[in-house]
Design a protein around this motif. Structure first.
Motif, PDB file in Angstrom:
ATOM      1  N   ARG A 142       0.992  -1.286  -0.028  1.00 34.54           N
ATOM      2  CA  ARG A 142      -0.019   0.018   0.111  1.00 34.54           C
ATOM      3  C   ARG A 142       0.996   1.203   0.055  1.00 34.54           C
ATOM      4  N   LEU A 143       2.036   1.269  -0.193  1.00 36.22           N
ATOM      5  CA  LEU A 143       3.048   2.341  -0.055  1.00 36.22           C
ATOM      6  C   LEU A 143       2.720   3.410  -1.147  1.00 36.22           C
ATOM      7  N   GLU A 144       2.367   2.912  -2.249  1.00 34.90           N
ATOM      8  CA  GLU A 144       2.580   4.012  -3.339  1.00 34.90           C
ATOM      9  C   GLU A 144       1.137   4.602  -3.276  1.00 34.90           C
ATOM     10  N   SER A 145       0.168   4.083  -2.894  1.00 39.03           N
ATOM     11  CA  SER A 145      -1.282   4.488  -2.861  1.00 39.03           C
ATOM     12  C   SER A 145      -1.101   5.388  -1.443  1.00 39.03           C
ATOM     13  N   CYS A 146      -0.378   5.204  -0.215  1.00 38.09           N
ATOM     14  CA  CYS A 146      -0.279   5.867   0.692  1.00 38.09           C
ATOM     15  C   CYS A 146       0.469   7.378   0.253  1.00 38.09           C
ATOM     16  N   LEU A 147       1.453   7.094  -0.516  1.00 33.95           N
ATOM     17  CA  LEU A 147       2.091   8.372  -0.949  1.00 33.95           C
ATOM     18  C   LEU A 147       1.364   9.361  -1.851  1.00 33.95           C
ATOM     19  N   ALA A 148       0.568   8.525  -2.640  1.00 34.40           N
ATOM     20  CA  ALA A 148      -0.280   9.391  -3.484  1.00 34.40           C
ATOM     21  C   ALA A 148      -1.478  10.215  -2.915  1.00 34.40           C
ATOM     22  N   ALA A 149      -2.039   9.485  -1.649  1.00 33.73           N
ATOM     23  CA  ALA A 149      -3.179  10.118  -0.935  1.00 33.73           C
ATOM     24  C   ALA A 149      -2.637  11.356  -0.343  1.00 33.73           C
ATOM     25  N   ARG A 150      -1.519  11.415   0.180  1.00 32.47           N
ATOM     26  CA  ARG A 150      -1.034  12.439   0.947  1.00 32.47           C
ATOM     27  C   ARG A 150       0.032  13.437   0.204  1.00 32.47           C
ATOM     28  N   GLY A 151      -0.268  13.235  -1.057  1.00 39.87           N
ATOM     29  CA  GLY A 151       0.586  14.223  -2.066  1.00 39.87           C
ATOM     30  C   GLY A 151       1.934  14.036  -2.152  1.00 39.87           C
ATOM     31  N   LEU A 152       2.505  12.872  -2.111  1.00 39.19           N
ATOM     32  CA  LEU A 152       3.980  12.632  -1.651  1.00 39.19           C
ATOM     33  C   LEU A 152       4.514  12.081  -3.040  1.00 39.19           C
ATOM     34  N   ALA A 153       3.614  11.614  -4.186  1.00 39.96           N
ATOM     35  CA  ALA A 153       4.005  10.882  -5.187  1.00 39.96           C
ATOM     36  C   ALA A 153       5.293  11.226  -5.767  1.00 39.96           C
ATOM     37  N   GLY A 154       5.292  12.928  -5.923  1.00 41.36           N
ATOM     38  CA  GLY A 154       6.443  13.349  -6.550  1.00 41.36           C
ATOM     39  C   GLY A 154       7.602  13.906  -6.032  1.00 41.36           C
ATOM     40  N   SER A 155       7.735  13.164  -4.724  1.00 43.97           N
ATOM     41  CA  SER A 155       8.394  14.025  -3.499  1.00 43.97           C
ATOM     42  C   SER A 155       9.812  13.284  -3.617  1.00 43.97           C
ATOM     43  N   PHE A 156      10.148  12.455  -4.427  1.00 44.74           N
ATOM     44  CA  PHE A 156      11.427  11.679  -4.662  1.00 44.74           C
ATOM     45  C   PHE A 156      11.666  11.428  -6.084  1.00 44.74           C
ATOM     46  N   ASP A 157      12.960  11.227  -6.221  1.00 45.03           N
ATOM     47  CA  ASP A 157      13.251  10.799  -7.650  1.00 45.03           C
ATOM     48  C   ASP A 157      13.211   9.383  -7.952  1.00 45.03           C
ATOM     49  N   ALA A 158      12.927   8.554  -7.162  1.00 42.43           N
ATOM     50  CA  ALA A 158      12.579   7.307  -7.235  1.00 42.43           C
ATOM     51  C   ALA A 158      12.088   6.528  -5.909  1.00 42.43           C
ATOM     52  N   VAL A 159      11.295   5.564  -5.929  1.00 39.77           N
ATOM     53  CA  VAL A 159      10.851   4.907  -4.772  1.00 39.77           C
ATOM     54  C   VAL A 159      11.309   3.312  -4.852  1.00 39.77           C
ATOM     55  N   LEU A 160      12.012   2.872  -3.907  1.00 44.03           N
ATOM     56  CA  LEU A 160      12.011   1.558  -3.897  1.00 44.03           C
ATOM     57  C   LEU A 160      11.584   0.933  -2.802  1.00 44.03           C
ATOM     58  N   ASN A 161      10.089   0.507  -3.036  1.00 44.63           N
ATOM     59  CA  ASN A 161       9.164  -0.437  -2.300  1.00 44.63           C
ATOM     60  C   ASN A 161       9.504  -1.687  -1.914  1.00 44.63           C
ATOM     61  N   THR A 162      10.097  -2.348  -1.052  1.00 49.09           N
ATOM     62  CA  THR A 162      10.821  -3.595  -1.092  1.00 49.09           C
ATOM     63  C   THR A 162       9.705  -4.774  -1.412  1.00 49.09           C
ATOM     64  N   SER A 163       8.335  -4.280  -1.202  1.00 48.88           N
ATOM     65  CA  SER A 163       7.168  -5.484  -1.309  1.00 48.88           C
ATOM     66  C   SER A 163       7.150  -5.586  -2.843  1.00 48.88           C
ATOM     67  N   ARG A 164       7.610  -4.612  -3.743  1.00 50.14           N
ATOM     68  CA  ARG A 164       7.597  -4.744  -5.168  1.00 50.14           C
ATOM     69  C   ARG A 164       8.920  -5.299  -5.671  1.00 50.14           C
ATOM     70  N   PHE A 165       9.901  -4.958  -4.941  1.00 52.03           N
ATOM     71  CA  PHE A 165      11.415  -5.433  -5.268  1.00 52.03           C
ATOM     72  C   PHE A 165      11.561  -7.000  -4.835  1.00 52.03           C
ATOM     73  N   GLY A 166      10.870  -7.427  -3.872  1.00 50.68           N
ATOM     74  CA  GLY A 166      11.063  -8.825  -3.454  1.00 50.68           C
ATOM     75  C   GLY A 166      12.161  -9.167  -2.443  1.00 50.68           C
ATOM     76  N   PHE A 167      12.924  -8.129  -1.790  1.00 51.95           N
ATOM     77  CA  PHE A 167      14.021  -8.345  -0.763  1.00 51.95           C
ATOM     78  C   PHE A 167      13.653  -7.233  -0.071  1.00 51.95           C
ATOM     79  N   ALA A 168      14.021  -7.339   1.400  1.00 56.89           N
ATOM     80  CA  ALA A 168      13.953  -6.160   2.237  1.00 56.89           C
ATOM     81  C   ALA A 168      15.255  -5.950   2.944  1.00 56.89           C
ATOM     82  N   LYS A 169      15.385  -4.737   3.363  1.00 61.53           N
ATOM     83  CA  LYS A 169      16.488  -4.397   4.253  1.00 61.53           C
ATOM     84  C   LYS A 169      16.529  -5.167   5.382  1.00 61.53           C
ATOM     85  N   PRO A 170      17.704  -5.545   5.749  1.00 68.33           N
ATOM     86  CA  PRO A 170      19.198  -5.477   5.508  1.00 68.33           C
ATOM     87  C   PRO A 170      19.749  -6.162   4.241  1.00 68.33           C
ATOM     88  N   ASP A 171      18.805  -6.963   3.512  1.00 70.18           N
ATOM     89  CA  ASP A 171      19.503  -7.361   2.310  1.00 70.18           C
ATOM     90  C   ASP A 171      20.154  -6.537   1.412  1.00 70.18           C
TER      91      ASP A 171
END
Length: 207
Positions: free
Chosen positions: A122-151
């Protein structure tokens, strides 16, 4: 004499606990309202195996929260009461630290800023709902990537998305283990404990 280059060519920043701040009494208050011992909801929601499944995408956000409600049904006395508790937990989205966001915006005028979050789907929808979708040059959401920190693959991928080598990245996180893992992956790690220390760390980028 040519000025020395800035110490970092990109800033990689965590979301929860850095950009997004939570009321520390939020989950305990929900436990109390449901007549449960404090810590009950957190123990279930953040059970390591279940949380890892959520932040690596093996479960969607909806599936994760449904699993939490299923586990809590007995303690709550009914499935309906458990679902109500989980709904109460799911509704708040935290509080954006606007001063920190302003600092990141200033940094973006100099270097890429990439959000790197162990998050559910739900990270992306949360960012969009709060007006933050354009606040970063890129977003790495680990649930989309398949690995999580500290990997270490997370840090390598975040640097790739920033377009710079890991050795030229400043990684900012409030979890010491993630900071240490980033350092072991070749990044400069900054354990976030407040905006003042971060301002000092990035001051050379803003001169």
């Amino acid at each position: 004499m040519n000025p020395s280059p800035p110490p970092f060519a990109a800033v990689l920043v965590d979301f929860d606990g850095v950009v997004n701040l939570w009321d520390p009494d939020g989950m305990p208050a929900l436990d109390r309202a449901a007549g449960l011992p404090e810590g009950t909801l957190a123990a279930v929601a953040f059970e390591p195996g279940l949380l890892e499944a959520a932040v690596t995408g093996r479960l969607t956000d909806e599936e994760w929260r449904a699993r939490v409600a299923d586990v809590l049904a007995e303690a709550c006395g009914s499935a309906d009461r458990a679902r109500a508790l989980v709904a109460g937990w799911s509704a708040p989205t935290g509080r954006i630290d606007t001063d920190l966001l302003d600092l990141l915006t200033a940094l973006r005028a100099r270097v890429p800023v990439v959000l790197v979050s162990n998050a559910s789907t739900r990270l992306e929808s949360c960012l969009a709902a709060r007006g933050l979708a354009g606040s970063f040059d890129a977003v790495l959401n680990t649930s989309r990537f398949g690995f999580a920190k500290p990997d270490p693959r997370v840090f390598t991928e975040a640097a790739r998305r920033a377009g710079v080598p890991p050795q030229r990245c400043l990684f900012v996180d409030d979890t010491p283990a993630h900071v240490q893992a980033a350092r072991e992956a070749g990044l400069t790690g900054h354990h976030y404990r407040g905006i003042g220390q971060l301002r000092d760390a990035v001051a050379p980028l803003l001169r």
